[in-house]
Scaffold this motif. Sequence first.
Motif, short mmCIF file in Angstrom:
data_model
loop_
_atom_site.label_atom_id
_atom_site.label_comp_id
_atom_site.label_asym_id
_atom_site.label_seq_id
_atom_site.Cartn_x
_atom_site.Cartn_y
_atom_site.Cartn_z
N VAL A 179 0.83 -1.20 0.00
CA VAL A 179 0.00 0.00 0.00
C VAL A 179 0.87 1.26 0.00
O VAL A 179 0.72 2.13 -0.85
CB VAL A 179 -0.96 0.01 1.21
CG1 VAL A 179 -1.77 1.30 1.25
CG2 VAL A 179 -1.88 -1.21 1.15
N ASP A 227 -4.19 5.73 5.16
CA ASP A 227 -5.09 5.12 6.12
C ASP A 227 -4.36 4.12 7.03
O ASP A 227 -4.87 3.06 7.37
CB ASP A 227 -6.26 4.42 5.40
CG ASP A 227 -7.38 4.02 6.35
OD1 ASP A 227 -7.54 4.71 7.38
OD2 ASP A 227 -8.07 3.03 6.08
N ASN A 228 -3.10 4.45 7.36
CA ASN A 228 -2.30 3.65 8.30
C ASN A 228 -2.11 2.20 7.86
O ASN A 228 -1.96 1.31 8.69
CB ASN A 228 -2.90 3.67 9.71
CG ASN A 228 -1.89 3.24 10.77
OD1 ASN A 228 -0.71 3.56 10.67
ND2 ASN A 228 -2.33 2.47 11.75
N THR A 229 -2.09 1.94 6.56
CA THR A 229 -1.87 0.58 6.08
C THR A 229 -0.55 0.52 5.31
O THR A 229 -0.34 1.30 4.37
CB THR A 229 -3.01 0.11 5.16
OG1 THR A 229 -4.24 0.23 5.88
CG2 THR A 229 -2.81 -1.34 4.76
N HIS A 285 -0.53 -5.85 2.77
CA HIS A 285 -1.31 -7.06 3.05
C HIS A 285 -0.48 -8.25 2.57
O HIS A 285 0.12 -8.20 1.49
CB HIS A 285 -2.64 -7.04 2.31
CG HIS A 285 -3.53 -5.89 2.66
ND1 HIS A 285 -4.35 -5.88 3.77
CD2 HIS A 285 -3.72 -4.69 2.05
CE1 HIS A 285 -5.01 -4.74 3.81
NE2 HIS A 285 -4.65 -3.99 2.79
N GLU A 340 -2.41 -8.36 8.05
CA GLU A 340 -2.66 -6.96 7.73
C GLU A 340 -1.67 -6.13 8.53
O GLU A 340 -1.73 -6.11 9.76
CB GLU A 340 -4.10 -6.58 8.08
CG GLU A 340 -4.45 -5.14 7.76
CD GLU A 340 -5.88 -4.82 8.18
OE1 GLU A 340 -6.06 -3.91 9.01
OE2 GLU A 340 -6.80 -5.49 7.68
N ASP A 341 -0.75 -5.46 7.83
CA ASP A 341 0.35 -4.76 8.50
C ASP A 341 0.10 -3.26 8.50
O ASP A 341 0.08 -2.63 7.43
CB ASP A 341 1.66 -5.06 7.76
CG ASP A 341 2.83 -5.27 8.71
OD1 ASP A 341 2.60 -5.35 9.92
OD2 ASP A 341 3.97 -5.36 8.22
N PRO A 342 -0.11 -2.66 9.66
CA PRO A 342 -0.30 -1.21 9.72
C PRO A 342 1.03 -0.48 9.65
O PRO A 342 2.09 -1.04 9.91
CB PRO A 342 -0.98 -0.99 11.07
CG PRO A 342 -0.48 -2.12 11.90
CD PRO A 342 -0.28 -3.29 10.97
N GLN A 379 2.24 0.74 14.18
CA GLN A 379 1.75 -0.44 14.89
C GLN A 379 1.50 -0.19 16.37
O GLN A 379 1.09 -1.09 17.10
CB GLN A 379 2.72 -1.61 14.69
CG GLN A 379 2.77 -2.06 13.25
CD GLN A 379 3.46 -3.39 13.07
OE1 GLN A 379 3.57 -4.19 13.99
NE2 GLN A 379 3.91 -3.65 11.86
N SER A 392 -2.31 1.03 15.79
CA SER A 392 -3.13 -0.13 15.41
C SER A 392 -2.21 -1.34 15.28
O SER A 392 -1.28 -1.32 14.48
CB SER A 392 -3.85 0.13 14.08
OG SER A 392 -4.57 -1.00 13.65
N ARG A 398 -0.64 -5.09 14.47
CA ARG A 398 -0.67 -6.04 13.34
C ARG A 398 -1.73 -7.11 13.59
O ARG A 398 -1.84 -7.65 14.69
CB ARG A 398 0.71 -6.68 13.19
CG ARG A 398 0.80 -7.77 12.14
CD ARG A 398 2.19 -8.35 12.10
NE ARG A 398 3.13 -7.42 11.51
CZ ARG A 398 4.46 -7.55 11.58
NH1 ARG A 398 4.98 -8.56 12.27
NH2 ARG A 398 5.26 -6.67 11.01
N PRO A 433 -6.94 -5.69 -1.91
CA PRO A 433 -7.03 -5.92 -0.47
C PRO A 433 -8.08 -6.96 -0.09
O PRO A 433 -7.96 -7.60 0.96
CB PRO A 433 -7.39 -4.53 0.08
CG PRO A 433 -6.79 -3.58 -0.92
CD PRO A 433 -6.97 -4.24 -2.25
#
Length: 449
Positions: A204, A216-218, A221, A240-242, A245, A248, A250, A436
Amino acid sequence: MDRKWGLRVLAVAAALSVTQAHGKVDSTQAAQLGNELTPLGAERAGNAEGTIPAWTGGASAPPHYRSGMHHPDPYADDAVLYQISHEHTEQNASLLPEGLRDLLERYPEYYLRVFPTRRSAAAPERVYEATRQNALNAELVENGNGITGAAAGIPFPIPQNGTEVIWNHILHYRGDQNHFINNQAVVLNGNANLIKRDRQIYYVYGREGMTPDKLDNTLLHYKYTVTAPARLAGTSLVVEDPLDQIFSTRKAWRYSPDNRRVRRLPSLAYDSLQPDTSGLATADVVDSYNGAPDRYEWTLAGKREMLVPYNSYAVHQKGIPYDQIVQAKTLNPELLRYELHRVWVVDANLRYGYTHPYVVRRFYIDEDSWQILAVDLRDKNGELIGLQESHPINYYDVPMFGSTLETLYHLKTGNYFVDGLDNNEPMYNFEAQLSPRDFSPQALRREGN
């Protein structure tokens, strides 16, 4: 703990507690990118001795290359300059990571083949342009656990501290998406056990058209399905890796064909063990380091010329049997290539209150690509216990620079872990049609039934 080592660690931690430079540089500094500096922030010029050449844009695909091929070696005609074995570690000590010196001294039959330096790292022009914008706008936030004002390119091409450098590695360009099949090997008491995995990644942060307001903090994937051996076939994982972290955590789900259920994993980060690695690999050693930087204090120790794995095309070639690559104690040295490169040196010291088998880590990070190339690992007593190496190539069809093989040597036990064996599998597909939606627990359940 050795008293001198312990005092050094405490001094570093104390210094870092009051020193946290944050991010963006002024327009005069940013103007160096693409001029005195490469577009990603390396020194464009070679060294005074001529043993490191100037960067001229990176490697291009050979004329006979076609998409889908294992990448042919553009430097196949290079002759070995010299070899280093255990007899030469002392005279080359300043050029070798300490873990690599230990490996050479521990195994007299092991050696390094040193070749001419080729600065092959490259990225798309859009990544260079994004890096220029990031240099002016990117900042660390949340005490270094997140970033703002950056997307698509290197966030801190002119780094001011160790935290910025490790973020540069975490966020360096790896393509927009990738579908690939490769193997990992767990080597215990000289015996290798292979696991084949079908893997997909949807990036992303670095994809085309990405801007800070769209993130969006992503970060990415990720999904894999085990296809061999039969006892593990069908086991799947999705992650799903922010980006931040701490904000939010992982998220990871695992599907088991035994009970045909998908369950949320309580943790797949930091020192939690990777599944199916016999305890040899923690979650944060993938790609030499991944995940949140919050549990370590990061010190930028400067830049040095070092002998590191580079342009590892020989071990990447199609058709090489895996037992010819993975030997009882080490990878086959006849298939590895080392070169002299400038690397950023970053020390990571575990913060008080956390546990990890690697209390002190020293990272050697390529100035041209921001890929970690080697890591020395120490335990709570300051004793050297491990060595990680990333054996990279320029995937010039993308282009992007990253590892084709990663190793983690446990120096005290003699066991080691290898990931990325792809010589007898289809080559990576960087144009795979992914979205996604393909990376959800529901997708795992559908594919498992």
